[in-house]
Design a protein around this motif. Structure first.
Motif, PDB file in Angstrom:
ATOM      1  N   ALA A  14       0.829  -1.207   0.000  1.00 43.15           N
ATOM      2  CA  ALA A  14       0.000   0.000   0.000  1.00 43.15           C
ATOM      3  C   ALA A  14       0.866   1.261   0.000  1.00 43.15           C
ATOM      4  O   ALA A  14       0.537   2.245  -0.667  1.00 43.15           O
ATOM      5  CB  ALA A  14      -0.938  -0.003   1.199  1.00 43.15           C
ATOM      6  N   ALA A  15       1.997   1.224   0.721  1.00 47.77           N
ATOM      7  CA  ALA A  15       2.900   2.383   0.739  1.00 47.77           C
ATOM      8  C   ALA A  15       3.510   2.629  -0.635  1.00 47.77           C
ATOM      9  O   ALA A  15       3.610   3.782  -1.078  1.00 47.77           O
ATOM     10  CB  ALA A  15       3.998   2.170   1.777  1.00 47.77           C
ATOM     11  N   PHE A  16       3.905   1.572  -1.314  1.00 53.39           N
ATOM     12  CA  PHE A  16       4.431   1.753  -2.667  1.00 53.39           C
ATOM     13  C   PHE A  16       3.335   2.202  -3.623  1.00 53.39           C
ATOM     14  O   PHE A  16       3.601   2.957  -4.560  1.00 53.39           O
ATOM     15  CB  PHE A  16       5.091   0.473  -3.171  1.00 53.39           C
ATOM     16  CG  PHE A  16       6.550   0.403  -2.839  1.00 53.39           C
ATOM     17  CD1 PHE A  16       7.488   1.032  -3.646  1.00 53.39           C
ATOM     18  CD2 PHE A  16       6.987  -0.265  -1.720  1.00 53.39           C
ATOM     19  CE1 PHE A  16       8.831   0.986  -3.332  1.00 53.39           C
ATOM     20  CE2 PHE A  16       8.322  -0.318  -1.391  1.00 53.39           C
ATOM     21  CZ  PHE A  16       9.254   0.305  -2.208  1.00 53.39           C
ATOM     22  N   ALA A  17       2.118   1.758  -3.389  1.00 59.15           N
ATOM     23  CA  ALA A  17       1.009   2.220  -4.231  1.00 59.15           C
ATOM     24  C   ALA A  17       0.822   3.724  -4.074  1.00 59.15           C
ATOM     25  O   ALA A  17       0.534   4.425  -5.058  1.00 59.15           O
ATOM     26  CB  ALA A  17      -0.273   1.477  -3.860  1.00 59.15           C
ATOM     27  N   ILE A  18       1.004   4.228  -2.871  1.00 60.22           N
ATOM     28  CA  ILE A  18       0.928   5.677  -2.660  1.00 60.22           C
ATOM     29  C   ILE A  18       2.031   6.370  -3.447  1.00 60.22           C
ATOM     30  O   ILE A  18       1.813   7.402  -4.090  1.00 60.22           O
ATOM     31  CB  ILE A  18       1.008   6.011  -1.157  1.00 60.22           C
ATOM     32  CG1 ILE A  18      -0.258   5.536  -0.452  1.00 60.22           C
ATOM     33  CG2 ILE A  18       1.208   7.509  -0.936  1.00 60.22           C
ATOM     34  CD1 ILE A  18      -0.179   5.582   1.061  1.00 60.22           C
ATOM     35  N   LEU A  19       3.243   5.806  -3.409  1.00 63.52           N
ATOM     36  CA  LEU A  19       4.361   6.388  -4.176  1.00 63.52           C
ATOM     37  C   LEU A  19       4.093   6.396  -5.676  1.00 63.52           C
ATOM     38  O   LEU A  19       4.546   7.278  -6.390  1.00 63.52           O
ATOM     39  CB  LEU A  19       5.654   5.617  -3.904  1.00 63.52           C
ATOM     40  CG  LEU A  19       6.286   5.802  -2.540  1.00 63.52           C
ATOM     41  CD1 LEU A  19       7.486   4.892  -2.385  1.00 63.52           C
ATOM     42  CD2 LEU A  19       6.691   7.254  -2.336  1.00 63.52           C
ATOM     43  N   PHE A  20       3.345   5.383  -6.150  1.00 61.38           N
ATOM     44  CA  PHE A  20       3.030   5.275  -7.576  1.00 61.38           C
ATOM     45  C   PHE A  20       1.780   6.056  -7.960  1.00 61.38           C
ATOM     46  O   PHE A  20       1.279   5.922  -9.074  1.00 61.38           O
ATOM     47  CB  PHE A  20       2.846   3.819  -7.985  1.00 61.38           C
ATOM     48  CG  PHE A  20       4.080   2.984  -7.842  1.00 61.38           C
ATOM     49  CD1 PHE A  20       5.339   3.506  -8.069  1.00 61.38           C
ATOM     50  CD2 PHE A  20       3.981   1.659  -7.484  1.00 61.38           C
ATOM     51  CE1 PHE A  20       6.479   2.728  -7.949  1.00 61.38           C
ATOM     52  CE2 PHE A  20       5.112   0.869  -7.346  1.00 61.38           C
ATOM     53  CZ  PHE A  20       6.359   1.411  -7.584  1.00 61.38           C
ATOM     54  N   ASN A  21       1.259   6.867  -7.034  1.00 63.73           N
ATOM     55  CA  ASN A  21       0.068   7.698  -7.271  1.00 63.73           C
ATOM     56  C   ASN A  21      -1.163   6.889  -7.674  1.00 63.73           C
ATOM     57  O   ASN A  21      -1.920   7.279  -8.564  1.00 63.73           O
ATOM     58  CB  ASN A  21       0.348   8.783  -8.320  1.00 63.73           C
ATOM     59  CG  ASN A  21       1.312   9.810  -7.823  1.00 63.73           C
ATOM     60  OD1 ASN A  21       1.279  10.181  -6.654  1.00 63.73           O
ATOM     61  ND2 ASN A  21       2.199  10.260  -8.693  1.00 63.73           N
ATOM     62  N   VAL A  22      -1.345   5.767  -7.016  1.00 60.29           N
ATOM     63  CA  VAL A  22      -2.537   4.953  -7.242  1.00 60.29           C
ATOM     64  C   VAL A  22      -3.722   5.699  -6.637  1.00 60.29           C
ATOM     65  O   VAL A  22      -3.587   6.336  -5.593  1.00 60.29           O
ATOM     66  CB  VAL A  22      -2.346   3.567  -6.577  1.00 60.29           C
ATOM     67  CG1 VAL A  22      -3.639   2.798  -6.503  1.00 60.29           C
ATOM     68  CG2 VAL A  22      -1.295   2.781  -7.319  1.00 60.29           C
ATOM     69  N   PRO A  23      -4.887   5.653  -7.273  1.00 57.82           N
ATOM     70  CA  PRO A  23      -6.063   6.307  -6.688  1.00 57.82           C
ATOM     71  C   PRO A  23      -6.332   5.795  -5.271  1.00 57.82           C
ATOM     72  O   PRO A  23      -6.186   4.604  -4.990  1.00 57.82           O
ATOM     73  CB  PRO A  23      -7.205   5.909  -7.625  1.00 57.82           C
ATOM     74  CG  PRO A  23      -6.546   5.546  -8.910  1.00 57.82           C
ATOM     75  CD  PRO A  23      -5.191   5.026  -8.558  1.00 57.82           C
ATOM     76  N   LYS A  24      -6.734   6.694  -4.392  1.00 56.66           N
ATOM     77  CA  LYS A  24      -6.928   6.345  -2.979  1.00 56.66           C
ATOM     78  C   LYS A  24      -7.940   5.227  -2.791  1.00 56.66           C
ATOM     79  O   LYS A  24      -7.816   4.413  -1.886  1.00 56.66           O
ATOM     80  CB  LYS A  24      -7.356   7.580  -2.192  1.00 56.66           C
ATOM     81  CG  LYS A  24      -6.253   8.572  -2.013  1.00 56.66           C
ATOM     82  CD  LYS A  24      -6.712   9.772  -1.208  1.00 56.66           C
ATOM     83  CE  LYS A  24      -5.578  10.786  -1.125  1.00 56.66           C
ATOM     84  NZ  LYS A  24      -5.975  12.000  -0.427  1.00 56.66           N
ATOM     85  N   ARG A  25      -8.920   5.161  -3.657  1.00 53.93           N
ATOM     86  CA  ARG A  25      -9.944   4.129  -3.520  1.00 53.93           C
ATOM     87  C   ARG A  25      -9.416   2.730  -3.832  1.00 53.93           C
ATOM     88  O   ARG A  25     -10.072   1.737  -3.529  1.00 53.93           O
ATOM     89  CB  ARG A  25     -11.141   4.445  -4.410  1.00 53.93           C
ATOM     90  CG  ARG A  25     -10.822   4.521  -5.876  1.00 53.93           C
ATOM     91  CD  ARG A  25     -12.043   4.923  -6.709  1.00 53.93           C
ATOM     92  NE  ARG A  25     -11.673   5.214  -8.058  1.00 53.93           N
ATOM     93  CZ  ARG A  25     -11.509   4.310  -9.015  1.00 53.93           C
ATOM     94  NH1 ARG A  25     -11.694   3.042  -8.741  1.00 53.93           N
ATOM     95  NH2 ARG A  25     -11.175   4.669 -10.235  1.00 53.93           N
ATOM     96  N   GLY A  31      -2.913  -3.331  -1.601  1.00 53.94           N
ATOM     97  CA  GLY A  31      -2.299  -3.981  -0.454  1.00 53.94           C
ATOM     98  C   GLY A  31      -2.666  -5.450  -0.372  1.00 53.94           C
ATOM     99  O   GLY A  31      -1.826  -6.306  -0.069  1.00 53.94           O
ATOM    100  N   PHE A  32      -3.907  -5.752  -0.692  1.00 52.37           N
ATOM    101  CA  PHE A  32      -4.354  -7.149  -0.678  1.00 52.37           C
ATOM    102  C   PHE A  32      -3.635  -7.975  -1.734  1.00 52.37           C
ATOM    103  O   PHE A  32      -3.251  -9.120  -1.484  1.00 52.37           O
ATOM    104  CB  PHE A  32      -5.876  -7.212  -0.883  1.00 52.37           C
ATOM    105  CG  PHE A  32      -6.420  -8.603  -0.847  1.00 52.37           C
ATOM    106  CD1 PHE A  32      -6.589  -9.261   0.363  1.00 52.37           C
ATOM    107  CD2 PHE A  32      -6.753  -9.258  -2.021  1.00 52.37           C
ATOM    108  CE1 PHE A  32      -7.082 -10.551   0.398  1.00 52.37           C
ATOM    109  CE2 PHE A  32      -7.250 -10.549  -1.993  1.00 52.37           C
ATOM    110  CZ  PHE A  32      -7.415 -11.201  -0.783  1.00 52.37           C
ATOM    111  N   VAL A  33      -3.445  -7.404  -2.921  1.00 51.24           N
ATOM    112  CA  VAL A  33      -2.746  -8.121  -4.000  1.00 51.24           C
ATOM    113  C   VAL A  33      -1.312  -8.452  -3.573  1.00 51.24           C
ATOM    114  O   VAL A  33      -0.845  -9.577  -3.763  1.00 51.24           O
ATOM    115  CB  VAL A  33      -2.762  -7.295  -5.308  1.00 51.24           C
ATOM    116  CG1 VAL A  33      -1.868  -7.924  -6.362  1.00 51.24           C
ATOM    117  CG2 VAL A  33      -4.180  -7.162  -5.843  1.00 51.24           C
ATOM    118  N   GLY A  34      -0.620  -7.486  -2.993  1.00 48.26           N
ATOM    119  CA  GLY A  34       0.733  -7.738  -2.520  1.00 48.26           C
ATOM    120  C   GLY A  34       0.769  -8.768  -1.407  1.00 48.26           C
ATOM    121  O   GLY A  34       1.680  -9.599  -1.344  1.00 48.26           O
ATOM    122  N   MET A  35      -0.218  -8.723  -0.545  1.00 45.08           N
ATOM    123  CA  MET A  35      -0.296  -9.679   0.559  1.00 45.08           C
ATOM    124  C   MET A  35      -0.523 -11.098   0.029  1.00 45.08           C
ATOM    125  O   MET A  35       0.101 -12.051   0.501  1.00 45.08           O
ATOM    126  CB  MET A  35      -1.414  -9.282   1.513  1.00 45.08           C
ATOM    127  CG  MET A  35      -1.501 -10.121   2.745  1.00 45.08           C
ATOM    128  SD  MET A  35      -2.792  -9.572   3.875  1.00 45.08           S
ATOM    129  CE  MET A  35      -4.248 -10.027   2.966  1.00 45.08           C
TER     130      MET A  35
END
Length: 142
Positions: A14-25, A31-35
């Motif tokens: 989820a933190a890397f998704a924030i860095l990649f400017n993924v939409p907040k929704r 995070g689930f996919v990475g998990m």
């Protein structure tokens, strides 16, 4: 121990998704996919499977889950797959390889670099293989 690893992989993804400017929704889904990818990798390691094969299997299923979420949430697959693959990236091995180059331990550096390269290749093959199978199913379905 496993619960701790799953939580850590969820947060890291989820933190890397924030860095990649993924939409907040989409952060929870990323995070689930990475998990899921990390859970499969660790589970394959417990069997025990070769780390390269475990990475291939985990990256394949990361893309499968990413395609599923992309269809449900009407978001591009890459949003989920790029952030979801982060826990599988062999960054520590690449770092150790470079550190051993600097320390003039070339034999160990080459071994670590080769393993990092093979793990990276397994990630790429898993992503591509899953995408190809998905397109074949879509073509047969149509």
């Amino acid at each position: 121990m496993m619960l701790q690893q799953l939580l850590t992989s969820f947060i890291a993804t989820a933190a890397f998704a924030i860095l990649f400017n993924v939409p907040k929704r989409s952060l929870i889904q990323c995070g689930f996919v990475g998990m899921v990818g990390w859970m499969l990798y660790v589970s394959c390691q417990l069997i025990p499977l070769n780390p390269i094969l475990a990475t291939l299997i985990a990256s394949f299923f990361v893309t499968v889950v990413s395609q599923f979420f992309a269809k449900i949430y009407k978001t591009p697959v890459i949003v989920f797959s790029v952030s979801g693959i982060i826990p599988l990236v062999p960054g520590g091995l690449a770092y150790d390889a470079m550190r051993n180059v600097v320390l003039n331990n070339y034999d160990l550096a080459v071994q670590l670099a080769a393993k990092a390269f093979m793990l990276s290749g397994a990630i790429a093959i898993g992503l591509v293989f899953s995408e190809v199978i998905h397109h074949l199913f879509r073509r047969v379905k149509a």
